[in-house]
Design a protein around this motif. Structure first.
Motif, PDB file in Angstrom:
ATOM      1  N   CYS A 144      -9.975   0.041   3.778  1.00 54.90           N
ATOM      2  CA  CYS A 144      -9.654   0.083   2.355  1.00 54.90           C
ATOM      3  C   CYS A 144     -10.785  -0.478   1.493  1.00 54.90           C
ATOM      4  CB  CYS A 144      -8.331  -0.623   2.073  1.00 54.90           C
ATOM      5  SG  CYS A 144      -6.938   0.110   2.949  1.00 54.90           S
ATOM      6  N   SER A 188      -3.383   5.252  -2.136  1.00 58.79           N
ATOM      7  CA  SER A 188      -4.424   6.110  -1.579  1.00 58.79           C
ATOM      8  C   SER A 188      -3.888   7.513  -1.407  1.00 58.79           C
ATOM      9  CB  SER A 188      -4.934   5.564  -0.236  1.00 58.79           C
ATOM     10  OG  SER A 188      -3.899   5.550   0.727  1.00 58.79           O
ATOM     11  N   LEU A 193      -3.461  11.190  -7.032  1.00 60.39           N
ATOM     12  CA  LEU A 193      -4.123   9.916  -7.291  1.00 60.39           C
ATOM     13  C   LEU A 193      -4.396   9.690  -8.773  1.00 60.39           C
ATOM     14  CD1 LEU A 193      -5.185   7.379  -5.808  1.00 60.39           C
ATOM     15  CD2 LEU A 193      -7.428   8.458  -5.889  1.00 60.39           C
ATOM     16  N   TYR A 205     -14.504   3.443   3.441  1.00 60.81           N
ATOM     17  CA  TYR A 205     -13.069   3.193   3.517  1.00 60.81           C
ATOM     18  C   TYR A 205     -12.717   2.430   4.783  1.00 60.81           C
ATOM     19  CZ  TYR A 205      -8.038   3.869   3.206  1.00 60.81           C
ATOM     20  OH  TYR A 205      -6.696   3.651   3.133  1.00 60.81           O
ATOM     21  N   ASP A 259     -10.447   8.351  -3.506  1.00 61.48           N
ATOM     22  CA  ASP A 259      -9.232   8.499  -2.707  1.00 61.48           C
ATOM     23  C   ASP A 259      -8.380   7.241  -2.664  1.00 61.48           C
ATOM     24  OD1 ASP A 259     -10.991   6.960  -1.255  1.00 61.48           O
ATOM     25  OD2 ASP A 259     -10.769   8.072   0.623  1.00 61.48           O
ATOM     26  N   TYR A 260      -8.674   6.262  -3.526  1.00 61.58           N
ATOM     27  CA  TYR A 260      -8.068   4.942  -3.390  1.00 61.58           C
ATOM     28  C   TYR A 260      -8.179   4.168  -4.704  1.00 61.58           C
ATOM     29  CZ  TYR A 260      -7.696   0.125  -1.508  1.00 61.58           C
ATOM     30  OH  TYR A 260      -7.338  -1.167  -1.244  1.00 61.58           O
ATOM     31  N   ARG A 293      -4.902  10.035   1.157  1.00 55.22           N
ATOM     32  CA  ARG A 293      -5.676  10.304   2.358  1.00 55.22           C
ATOM     33  C   ARG A 293      -4.869  11.068   3.398  1.00 55.22           C
ATOM     34  NH1 ARG A 293     -10.431   7.845   2.778  1.00 55.22           N
ATOM     35  NH2 ARG A 293     -10.319   7.817   5.049  1.00 55.22           N
ATOM     36  N   LYS A 301      -6.889   0.020  -6.286  1.00 54.89           N
ATOM     37  CA  LYS A 301      -6.227  -1.248  -5.985  1.00 54.89           C
ATOM     38  C   LYS A 301      -6.178  -2.101  -7.240  1.00 54.89           C
ATOM     39  CE  LYS A 301      -8.536  -4.413  -3.696  1.00 54.89           C
ATOM     40  NZ  LYS A 301      -9.176  -5.102  -2.560  1.00 54.89           N
ATOM     41  N   CYS A 306      -4.157   5.517   6.687  1.00 50.36           N
ATOM     42  CA  CYS A 306      -4.674   4.204   6.347  1.00 50.36           C
ATOM     43  C   CYS A 306      -5.187   3.555   7.625  1.00 50.36           C
ATOM     44  CB  CYS A 306      -3.596   3.349   5.689  1.00 50.36           C
ATOM     45  SG  CYS A 306      -4.244   1.787   5.083  1.00 50.36           S
ATOM     46  N   HIS A 330       0.867  -1.186   0.000  1.00 46.56           N
ATOM     47  CA  HIS A 330       0.000   0.000   0.000  1.00 46.56           C
ATOM     48  C   HIS A 330       0.902   1.234   0.000  1.00 46.56           C
ATOM     49  CE1 HIS A 330      -3.925   1.979   1.299  1.00 46.56           C
ATOM     50  NE2 HIS A 330      -3.070   2.958   1.060  1.00 46.56           N
TER      51      HIS A 330
END
Length: 157
Positions: free
Chosen positions: A94, A50, A13, A123, A34-35, A52, A37, A145, A7
């Protein structure tokens, strides 16, 4: 088969999604405001980014178990390691529901050991430093996180 988890906290982003999508020749498996994967098979890795508010760079590393049996195997190894283990149990982080525990290596790098059991529209939240065993509480601070981190005096990165 277990999967390596990485991570990374990023500042940009959309630019990072573009970069990693090109690097991996694959669009993200999960993409939020905001993320993002990627669940890659070659190499077998769960790679997440991310934005954040955390310092840019590696947020944490982990081992994702495919099922409860693999998770129990890795938990057994954690119990043998000379480190305090934060057992979160069932949690949301997440955008996923998971069973997980955390440990910090001797250098203070956070390692997450988990089995994902479902998706979440939220999240999730950070593990509270107060949930750590007393020996591991000193010098912790919440992260953007889902893990507490160990503060290291004189850390450069």
């Amino acid at each position: 088969m277990k999967r390596l988890h990485i991570h990374v906290a990023v500042d940009d982003l959309p630019g990072s999604i573009n970069f990693y999508s090109t690097l991996f020749a694959s669009a993200p498996t999960v993409e939020k405001s905001d993320y993002a994967k990627w669940m890659l098979e070659d190499p077998r890795v769960n790679f997440a980014i991310s934005a954040r508010g955390a310092k840019t760079g590696i947020e944490h590393l982990g081992i994702q178990a495919e099922d409860g049996e693999e998770l129990a195997e890795v938990y057994q190894r954690l119990a043998s390691a000379d480190a305090a283990v934060l057992e979160e149990g069932e949690t949301t982080c997440c955008y996923a529901k998971s069973e997980k525990s955390w440990v910090h290596d001797p250098s203070g790098i956070a390692w997450e050991v988990f089995h994902t059991t479902g998706e979440s529209v939220n999240y999730g939240g950070a593990a509270a430093a107060t949930d750590l065993p007393p020996s591991a509480r000193a010098g912790t601070e919440p992260q953007a996180c889902c893990t507490p981190t160990v503060k290291r005096d004189g850390a450069c990165c």
